[in-house]
Design an enzyme around this catalytic site. Sequence first.
Site, PDB file in Angstrom:
ATOM      1  N   GLU A  91      28.242  19.098  53.163  1.00  0.00           N
ATOM      2  CA  GLU A  91      29.022  17.975  53.701  1.00  0.00           C
ATOM      3  C   GLU A  91      28.074  16.976  54.371  1.00  0.00           C
ATOM      4  OE1 GLU A  91      32.246  19.717  55.836  1.00  0.00           O
ATOM      5  OE2 GLU A  91      33.286  17.815  56.097  1.00  0.00           O
TER       6      GLU A  91
ATOM      7  N   SER B 158      35.304  19.971  61.736  1.00  0.00           N
ATOM      8  CA  SER B 158      33.863  20.116  61.943  1.00  0.00           C
ATOM      9  C   SER B 158      33.181  18.761  62.006  1.00  0.00           C
ATOM     10  CB  SER B 158      33.266  20.961  60.811  1.00  0.00           C
ATOM     11  OG  SER B 158      33.452  20.297  59.587  1.00  0.00           O
ATOM     12  N   THR B 159      31.932  18.789  62.448  1.00  0.00           N
ATOM     13  CA  THR B 159      31.161  17.546  62.551  1.00  0.00           C
ATOM     14  C   THR B 159      29.751  17.808  62.038  1.00  0.00           C
ATOM     15  OG1 THR B 159      30.527  15.742  64.026  1.00  0.00           O
ATOM     16  CG2 THR B 159      30.436  17.940  64.965  1.00  0.00           C
TER      17      THR B 159
HETATM   18  O1  LIG Z   1      36.095  17.208  57.561  1.00  0.00           O
HETATM   19  P1  LIG Z   1      37.170  18.050  58.161  1.00  0.00           P
HETATM   20  O2  LIG Z   1      36.767  18.638  59.465  1.00  0.00           O
HETATM   21  O3  LIG Z   1      37.760  19.041  57.212  1.00  0.00           O
HETATM   22  O4  LIG Z   1      38.370  17.047  58.551  1.00  0.00           O
HETATM   23  P2  LIG Z   1      39.021  15.857  57.704  1.00  0.00           P
HETATM   24  O5  LIG Z   1      38.170  15.497  56.559  1.00  0.00           O
HETATM   25  O6  LIG Z   1      40.444  16.214  57.398  1.00  0.00           O
HETATM   26  O7  LIG Z   1      38.967  14.698  58.777  1.00  0.00           O
HETATM   27  P3  LIG Z   1      38.992  13.092  58.577  1.00  0.00           P
HETATM   28  O8  LIG Z   1      37.598  12.612  58.504  1.00  0.00           O
HETATM   29  O9  LIG Z   1      39.959  12.693  57.559  1.00  0.00           O
HETATM   30  O10 LIG Z   1      39.611  12.680  59.972  1.00  0.00           O
HETATM   31  C1  LIG Z   1      38.957  13.051  61.141  1.00  0.00           C
HETATM   32  C2  LIG Z   1      39.908  13.057  62.274  1.00  0.00           C
HETATM   33  O11 LIG Z   1      40.379  11.733  62.516  1.00  0.00           O
HETATM   34  C3  LIG Z   1      41.790  11.719  62.553  1.00  0.00           C
HETATM   35  N1  LIG Z   1      42.232  10.386  62.139  1.00  0.00           N
HETATM   36  C4  LIG Z   1      42.426   9.913  60.889  1.00  0.00           C
HETATM   37  N2  LIG Z   1      42.823   8.616  60.941  1.00  0.00           N
HETATM   38  C5  LIG Z   1      42.833   8.279  62.249  1.00  0.00           C
HETATM   39  C6  LIG Z   1      43.157   7.098  62.979  1.00  0.00           C
HETATM   40  O12 LIG Z   1      43.519   5.992  62.363  1.00  0.00           O
HETATM   41  N3  LIG Z   1      43.056   7.137  64.313  1.00  0.00           N
HETATM   42  C7  LIG Z   1      42.668   8.249  64.951  1.00  0.00           C
HETATM   43  N4  LIG Z   1      42.357   9.374  64.351  1.00  0.00           N
HETATM   44  C8  LIG Z   1      42.450   9.410  63.017  1.00  0.00           C
HETATM   45  C9  LIG Z   1      42.235  12.884  61.708  1.00  0.00           C
HETATM   46  O13 LIG Z   1      43.510  13.339  62.111  1.00  0.00           O
HETATM   47  C10 LIG Z   1      41.168  13.908  62.051  1.00  0.00           C
HETATM   48  O14 LIG Z   1      41.437  14.517  63.285  1.00  0.00           O
HETATM   49 CA   LIG Z   2      35.908  15.505  56.177  1.00  0.00          CA
END
Ligand SMILES: O=P(O)(O)OP(=O)(O)OP(=O)(O)OC[C@H]1O[C@@H](n2cnc3c(O)ncnc32)[C@H](O)[C@@H]1O
Ligand SMILES: [Ca+2]
Length: 470
Positions: free
Chosen positions: A148, A179-180
């Site tokens: 990732e 995760s980050t």
């Molecule tokens: O990589 P993983 O950890 O599996 O997670 P993800 O791929 O599902 O994570 P995203 O990057 O899509 O989103 C990161 C976070 O930001 C949130 N998020 C998405 N759109 C957002 C917005 O407009 N404002 C605030 N938070 C948001 C979302 O709910 C997640 O907690």
């Molecule tokens: Ca992601």
Amino acid sequence: MERRYMPVVIFLAAITVGIIIMVVISVVQNKPLYQKYKYGIVLDAGSSHTSVFIYEWPAEKENNTGMVQQKHTCNVKGKGISSYSANPQGAGASLQECMNEAKQKIPAHRHPETPVYLGATVLDSVALSLKSYPFSYQGARIISGQEEGAFGWITVNYLSENLRKPTGTLGALDLGGASTQITFVPQQKIESSDNSIDFRLYGNNYHLYTHSFLCYGKDQALKLSMGKKLESTLKTDPIELRDPCFHPGYKVPRTVPDVFNTPCTKELKLANENFLHVGLGNWSQCQQSIRKVFNTSICSYSKCSFNGVFQPSVYGDFGAFSAFFFVMDFLNLTSDSLATTKEKLAAYCSTPWEKIVGNHPKIDQKYLSEYCFSATYILTLLEDGYKFTSNNWKDIRFIKKIGDSDAGWTLGYMLNLTNMIPAEAPDMPLMPYGGYVTFMFFFALLILVLLLLVYLYFHRSTRTAQKDII
Ligand SMILES: O=P(O)(O)OP(=O)(O)OP(=O)(O)OC[C@H]1O[C@@H](n2cnc3c(O)ncnc32)[C@H](O)[C@@H]1O
Ligand SMILES: [Ca+2]
């Protein structure tokens, strides 16, 4: 043939040769002028959501940098596919709308050769559903945290066209829900092999540092942080979680299992009680509480980020995307100094909840209530975790897209799986564009001069012939 025609013949031959050379060079230089496109589909099944990305590239230029572009993206409605664990068929069905959009966007004659990649937790029903579309399903893979990070780095550097230039590269910071990741080219030795990754791209070697912190995405970090606070509150009755990371006036009933329902908080003891989540709106106390989720007291290397993980000093510019961007962009904090960012955030956190809702009636209240926590978490992660300082804070660029393409791991993943970034530099055109234009210009000029000379010569010889007759 009369001798006086000899120069004319030579001129004409020179002109003909000149024209032939010009035509040949134009053909070689501009060979793939007509554009046929090819396509690829990548599904990003993240912890919080699933997105479908469609990429396109000119069919003839597969090995050139900066050529693959995002054509379309579609966000699958609902939560991430892992939320379908009790109803696996539902996960496949949820993709229907976005996959139908893909059918519309990609010309039908390209469907059978268009690869579809799913990067996620393997779910048979999702795979089954994807096989029912006309594209060439390439199977699902669980993407490791390291991939990732690394593919996110490839994406931002591919899109910024850094990979074929001797200039520096851009580090990548991705903040997901679970995760980050942090990935960059360090200046010092990488002391742990787990964090090192090597690429050879376009003839250049890259030695990258990368680490993925599972449970340190923003949703899980909130649970970790609330879990720690709850632990010390569980004995009070009625249970009230007084939370400095939520706005004053915020008051929501929750259940304890809501916070402890993930593997990230499994170690904390489980109780089946209700509690009241009450906001206090105190930024510095919020930061104090968030610091508790980072263990900075153990390190068996020369330096660490947190939790005993080796990390060299951050170096160079960074692109910070996904939730780094969503949160900082919403709060208008993408271009201030670190000190100003903190001041503005402190003021935002202390703003009453009622006022926040009034100012943003259209924003989903779950996101809205969490921005104070999320931004404080981002600052703490970057400063206390990754060791950015007020000096290099400006090196972090909060980005969503580069050109028309989203920053994230999906593009890098597809480029890798389709072998679209070669290890060695691809063949260059016959000459650089500037050289080509200059060459053509002077060649055309030369031909004009020759034509003029032919004209003048003929003109003169006809007049001499006329005089001879007279
Ligand atoms: O990589 P993983 O950890 O599996 O997670 P993800 O791929 O599902 O994570 P995203 O990057 O899509 O989103 C990161 C976070 O930001 C949130 N998020 C998405 N759109 C957002 C917005 O407009 N404002 C605030 N938070 C948001 C979302 O709910 C997640 O907690
Ligand atoms: Ca992601």
